[in-house]
Design an enzyme around this catalytic site. Structure first.
Site, PDB file in Angstrom:
ATOM      1  CD  GLU A   1       1.732  -5.993   7.813  1.00  0.00           C
ATOM      2  OE1 GLU A   1       1.738  -7.439   7.430  1.00  0.00           O
ATOM      3  OE2 GLU A   1       2.524  -5.220   7.179  1.00  0.00           O
TER       4      GLU A   1
ATOM      5  CG  HIS B   1      -0.574   0.386   2.819  1.00  0.00           C
ATOM      6  ND1 HIS B   1       0.154   0.818   3.444  1.00  0.00           N
ATOM      7  CD2 HIS B   1       0.600  -0.853   3.489  1.00  0.00           C
ATOM      8  CE1 HIS B   1       1.245   0.929   4.150  1.00  0.00           C
ATOM      9  NE2 HIS B   1       0.781  -0.837   4.883  1.00  0.00           N
TER      10      HIS B   1
END
Length: 233
Positions: free
Chosen positions: A82, A8
């Site tokens: 994550e 990201h």
């Protein structure tokens, strides 16, 4: 299939090096928004058939410009979020970061029963990521460049530690030492090729060609690549 594993764009927590892994997570900084806006041009040569993002806001914001340009639906999946920091959440000290990364790469090395303090185990983290990759493989039908048919391409917008851990665990030519030594910058891309059944090989890591070697150091047949120190060590 060809799999693009994309980190990201930059977040405020990245600036402070915080272990910020909980949902929904922060948005993007102004630089992160610019990084996301530049992704469509950076991936102009990729014939992307499906686009995935995690349940954390930062990946969805990163995916938005690419989705808009290509007319793709962003498929939101929790499996590529994550790696949970557990009790290390929102710490930024060196001790915490070292413990987090040491645990993550222990998973890549095969110690999947090991658990992040107050968080998930390696088996759990790999299983959820693998499940999304398997779904993506099903979504990647054949593609064509001119009259030449080839396997399809899918983009997964995920997170730095998750991408590095999974690639070191699953790509035949990426060692734990290699992945541990190379952080992935915001909107950096790791390209792998293969299938869940036959396994994966990394083609490039943040734009650098990865050599076609196994972890044993024996070069496989395949396209020539520039050897990077650390691959197969």
């Amino acid at each position: 299939m060809r799999l693009l594993l994309i980190r990201h764009g930059q977040t405020p927590s990245n600036l402070g090096h915080f272990l910020d892994t909980a949902r929904p997570g922060p948005g993007l900084t102004p630089l992160g928004l610019r990084q996301a806006a530049e992704l469509p041009a950076a991936l102009a040569d990729e014939e992307i058939q499906a686009l995935y993002a995690s349940t954390l806001v930062r990946t969805q914001l990163t995916a938005a410009p690419l989705a808009a340009e290509r007319g793709l639906e962003v498929r939101i999946r929790d499996g590529i979020r994550e790696l949970s920091a557990g009790t290390l959440e929102m710490r930024a000290d060196q001790v915490a970061v070292a413990e987090y990364l040491t645990t993550a790469f222990a998973w890549s090395a095969g110690d999947t029963a090991r658990r992040m303090a107050g968080g998930e185990s390696g088996a759990e983290a790999l299983a959820r990521f693998d499940a999304v990759v398997a779904e993506a493989a099903s979504a990647a039908g054949p593609a064509h460049t001119g009259t030449v048919a080839h396997s399809g391409t899918v983009a997964l917008i995920s997170h730095g530690a998750a991408i590095r851990m999974w690639t070191a665990a699953r790509a035949q030519n990426v060692s734990v030492e290699f992945a541990a030594a190379r952080a992935l910058d915001n909107t950096g891309v790791v390209v792998v090729e293969g299938t869940p059944e036959d396994g994966w090989k990394a083609l490039s890591w943040a734009g650098t060609v990865v050599a076609p070697e196994t972890r044993s150091g024996v070069e496989d047949a395949g396209p020539a690549g520039r050897t990077i120190s650390g691959v197969g060590d």
